[in-house]
Scaffold this active site. Sequence first.
Site, PDB file in Angstrom:
ATOM      1  N   CYS A   3     -46.597   1.166   4.200  1.00 47.32           N
ATOM      2  CA  CYS A   3     -45.482   2.103   4.355  1.00 47.32           C
ATOM      3  C   CYS A   3     -45.767   3.407   3.600  1.00 47.32           C
ATOM      4  O   CYS A   3     -46.061   3.413   2.408  1.00 47.32           O
ATOM      5  CB  CYS A   3     -44.199   1.452   3.829  1.00 47.32           C
ATOM      6  SG  CYS A   3     -42.834   2.603   3.670  1.00 47.32           S
ATOM      7  N   CYS A   6     -43.546   4.019   0.568  1.00 46.17           N
ATOM      8  CA  CYS A   6     -43.944   3.186  -0.569  1.00 46.17           C
ATOM      9  C   CYS A   6     -45.162   3.806  -1.271  1.00 46.17           C
ATOM     10  O   CYS A   6     -45.273   3.780  -2.498  1.00 46.17           O
ATOM     11  CB  CYS A   6     -44.245   1.758  -0.121  1.00 46.17           C
ATOM     12  SG  CYS A   6     -42.773   0.759   0.192  1.00 46.17           S
ATOM     13  N   ASP A  29     -39.369  17.208   2.677  1.00 41.44           N
ATOM     14  CA  ASP A  29     -39.943  16.720   3.935  1.00 41.44           C
ATOM     15  C   ASP A  29     -41.156  17.582   4.301  1.00 41.44           C
ATOM     16  O   ASP A  29     -41.114  18.809   4.205  1.00 41.44           O
ATOM     17  CB  ASP A  29     -38.886  16.786   5.056  1.00 41.44           C
ATOM     18  CG  ASP A  29     -39.270  15.948   6.272  1.00 41.44           C
ATOM     19  OD1 ASP A  29     -38.573  14.960   6.539  1.00 41.44           O
ATOM     20  OD2 ASP A  29     -40.269  16.293   6.933  1.00 41.44           O
ATOM     21  N   HIS A  45     -38.500  -1.035  -1.011  1.00 41.15           N
ATOM     22  CA  HIS A  45     -38.657  -0.904   0.440  1.00 41.15           C
ATOM     23  C   HIS A  45     -37.496  -1.588   1.149  1.00 41.15           C
ATOM     24  O   HIS A  45     -37.371  -2.821   1.119  1.00 41.15           O
ATOM     25  CB  HIS A  45     -39.987  -1.502   0.916  1.00 41.15           C
ATOM     26  CG  HIS A  45     -40.196  -1.333   2.385  1.00 41.15           C
ATOM     27  ND1 HIS A  45     -40.805  -0.228   2.931  1.00 41.15           N
ATOM     28  CD2 HIS A  45     -39.811  -2.092   3.431  1.00 41.15           C
ATOM     29  CE1 HIS A  45     -40.813  -0.331   4.254  1.00 41.15           C
ATOM     30  NE2 HIS A  45     -40.201  -1.462   4.584  1.00 41.15           N
ATOM     31  N   ASN A  85     -31.605   8.313  10.268  1.00 40.88           N
ATOM     32  CA  ASN A  85     -31.901   7.778  11.595  1.00 40.88           C
ATOM     33  C   ASN A  85     -32.160   6.283  11.480  1.00 40.88           C
ATOM     34  O   ASN A  85     -32.884   5.840  10.576  1.00 40.88           O
ATOM     35  CB  ASN A  85     -33.124   8.489  12.177  1.00 40.88           C
ATOM     36  CG  ASN A  85     -32.859   9.963  12.428  1.00 40.88           C
ATOM     37  OD1 ASN A  85     -31.801  10.319  12.943  1.00 40.88           O
ATOM     38  ND2 ASN A  85     -33.800  10.817  12.049  1.00 40.88           N
ATOM     39  N   HIS A  96     -38.687   3.051   6.211  1.00 40.04           N
ATOM     40  CA  HIS A  96     -38.289   2.876   4.807  1.00 40.04           C
ATOM     41  C   HIS A  96     -37.042   3.732   4.671  1.00 40.04           C
ATOM     42  O   HIS A  96     -37.087   4.945   4.955  1.00 40.04           O
ATOM     43  CB  HIS A  96     -39.429   3.358   3.898  1.00 40.04           C
ATOM     44  CG  HIS A  96     -39.183   3.234   2.425  1.00 40.04           C
ATOM     45  ND1 HIS A  96     -40.102   2.668   1.551  1.00 40.04           N
ATOM     46  CD2 HIS A  96     -38.132   3.626   1.650  1.00 40.04           C
ATOM     47  CE1 HIS A  96     -39.623   2.720   0.317  1.00 40.04           C
ATOM     48  NE2 HIS A  96     -38.429   3.315   0.356  1.00 40.04           N
ATOM     49  N   HIS A  98     -34.234   6.182   4.285  1.00 33.67           N
ATOM     50  CA  HIS A  98     -34.243   7.534   3.722  1.00 33.67           C
ATOM     51  C   HIS A  98     -33.064   8.312   4.271  1.00 33.67           C
ATOM     52  O   HIS A  98     -32.617   8.094   5.392  1.00 33.67           O
ATOM     53  CB  HIS A  98     -35.554   8.264   4.022  1.00 33.67           C
ATOM     54  CG  HIS A  98     -35.936   8.290   5.470  1.00 33.67           C
ATOM     55  ND1 HIS A  98     -36.493   7.200   6.109  1.00 33.67           N
ATOM     56  CD2 HIS A  98     -35.841   9.270   6.412  1.00 33.67           C
ATOM     57  CE1 HIS A  98     -36.729   7.512   7.372  1.00 33.67           C
ATOM     58  NE2 HIS A  98     -36.333   8.768   7.597  1.00 33.67           N
ATOM     59  N   HIS A 100     -31.909  12.199   4.961  1.00 34.10           N
ATOM     60  CA  HIS A 100     -32.314  13.601   5.061  1.00 34.10           C
ATOM     61  C   HIS A 100     -31.192  14.462   4.489  1.00 34.10           C
ATOM     62  O   HIS A 100     -30.016  14.278   4.843  1.00 34.10           O
ATOM     63  CB  HIS A 100     -32.496  14.007   6.530  1.00 34.10           C
ATOM     64  CG  HIS A 100     -33.545  13.236   7.282  1.00 34.10           C
ATOM     65  ND1 HIS A 100     -34.790  13.758   7.559  1.00 34.10           N
ATOM     66  CD2 HIS A 100     -33.530  12.004   7.843  1.00 34.10           C
ATOM     67  CE1 HIS A 100     -35.489  12.865   8.262  1.00 34.10           C
ATOM     68  NE2 HIS A 100     -34.741  11.804   8.448  1.00 34.10           N
TER      69      HIS A 100
HETATM   70  P1  AMP Z   1     -37.233   9.824  10.443  1.00 32.17           P
HETATM   71  O1  AMP Z   1     -37.826  10.379  11.698  1.00 32.17           O
HETATM   72  O2  AMP Z   1     -35.753   9.931  10.332  1.00 32.17           O
HETATM   73  O3  AMP Z   1     -37.749   8.414  10.175  1.00 32.17           O
HETATM   74  O4  AMP Z   1     -37.747  10.739   9.266  1.00 32.17           O
HETATM   75  C1  AMP Z   1     -39.013  10.609   8.685  1.00 32.17           C
HETATM   76  C2  AMP Z   1     -39.313  11.929   8.029  1.00 32.17           C
HETATM   77  O5  AMP Z   1     -40.374  11.731   7.132  1.00 32.17           O
HETATM   78  C3  AMP Z   1     -39.721  13.027   9.001  1.00 32.17           C
HETATM   79  O6  AMP Z   1     -38.809  14.121   8.907  1.00 32.17           O
HETATM   80  C4  AMP Z   1     -41.131  13.392   8.532  1.00 32.17           C
HETATM   81  O7  AMP Z   1     -41.386  14.773   8.620  1.00 32.17           O
HETATM   82  C5  AMP Z   1     -41.119  12.911   7.096  1.00 32.17           C
HETATM   83  N1  AMP Z   1     -42.404  12.584   6.530  1.00 32.17           N
HETATM   84  C6  AMP Z   1     -43.367  11.806   7.078  1.00 32.17           C
HETATM   85  N2  AMP Z   1     -44.412  11.708   6.238  1.00 32.17           N
HETATM   86  C7  AMP Z   1     -44.099  12.440   5.131  1.00 32.17           C
HETATM   87  C8  AMP Z   1     -44.772  12.730   3.917  1.00 32.17           C
HETATM   88  N3  AMP Z   1     -45.991  12.252   3.646  1.00 32.17           N
HETATM   89  N4  AMP Z   1     -44.151  13.523   3.006  1.00 32.17           N
HETATM   90  C9  AMP Z   1     -42.922  14.023   3.274  1.00 32.17           C
HETATM   91  N5  AMP Z   1     -42.231  13.775   4.391  1.00 32.17           N
HETATM   92  C10 AMP Z   1     -42.808  12.999   5.315  1.00 32.17           C
HETATM   93 ZN    ZN Z   2     -41.668   1.415   2.091  1.00 32.96          ZN
END
Ligand code: AMP
Ligand code: ZN
Length: 112
Positions: A3, A6, A29, A45, A85, A96, A98, A100
């Site tokens: 992940c 993680c 992000d 996680h 989401n 994982h 999160h 926004h």
């Molecule tokens: P979701 O599509 O709601 O699962 O959001 C996942 C978010 O994680 C997206 O907006 C990606 O741009 C962001 N994301 C993915 N990898 C990374 C990373 N390494 N660092 C920061 N944000 C990330």
């Molecule tokens: Zn995770």
Amino acid sequence: MSCIFCKIVKGEIPSKKVYENNNIVAFYDVNPQAPIHILVIPKEHIESVDAINEDNCALVAEIFKKIPEIAEHAGIRGGYRVVSNVGENACQSVHHLHFHILGGEKLSDKMA
Ligand code: AMP
Ligand code: ZN
């Protein structure tokens, strides 16, 4: 565990952190969808909102308690949006939990 969040928690991949304590971390992000776009995650996680339960809901409360402070420290003025989401139809791409935080401009009045 492969992940990506993680790995961010463990420092195995870099992130631009804006807040961290023993339980949660917030970072910018990598692909911002607003002038200010921050993600707040539990270090533990948890797959998504669907996996919130009696045992882990205190972490979610802790995240929401911190969000106003994180938004203020990031310089967000005039309001912001908090989004999570959940699953395929919502296009969840990182499994994982999160949240926004989107702000820094007048956001669309449409959420989807
Ligand atoms: P979701 O599509 O709601 O699962 O959001 C996942 C978010 O994680 C997206 O907006 C990606 O741009 C962001 N994301 C993915 N990898 C990374 C990373 N390494 N660092 C920061 N944000 C990330
Ligand atoms: Zn995770």
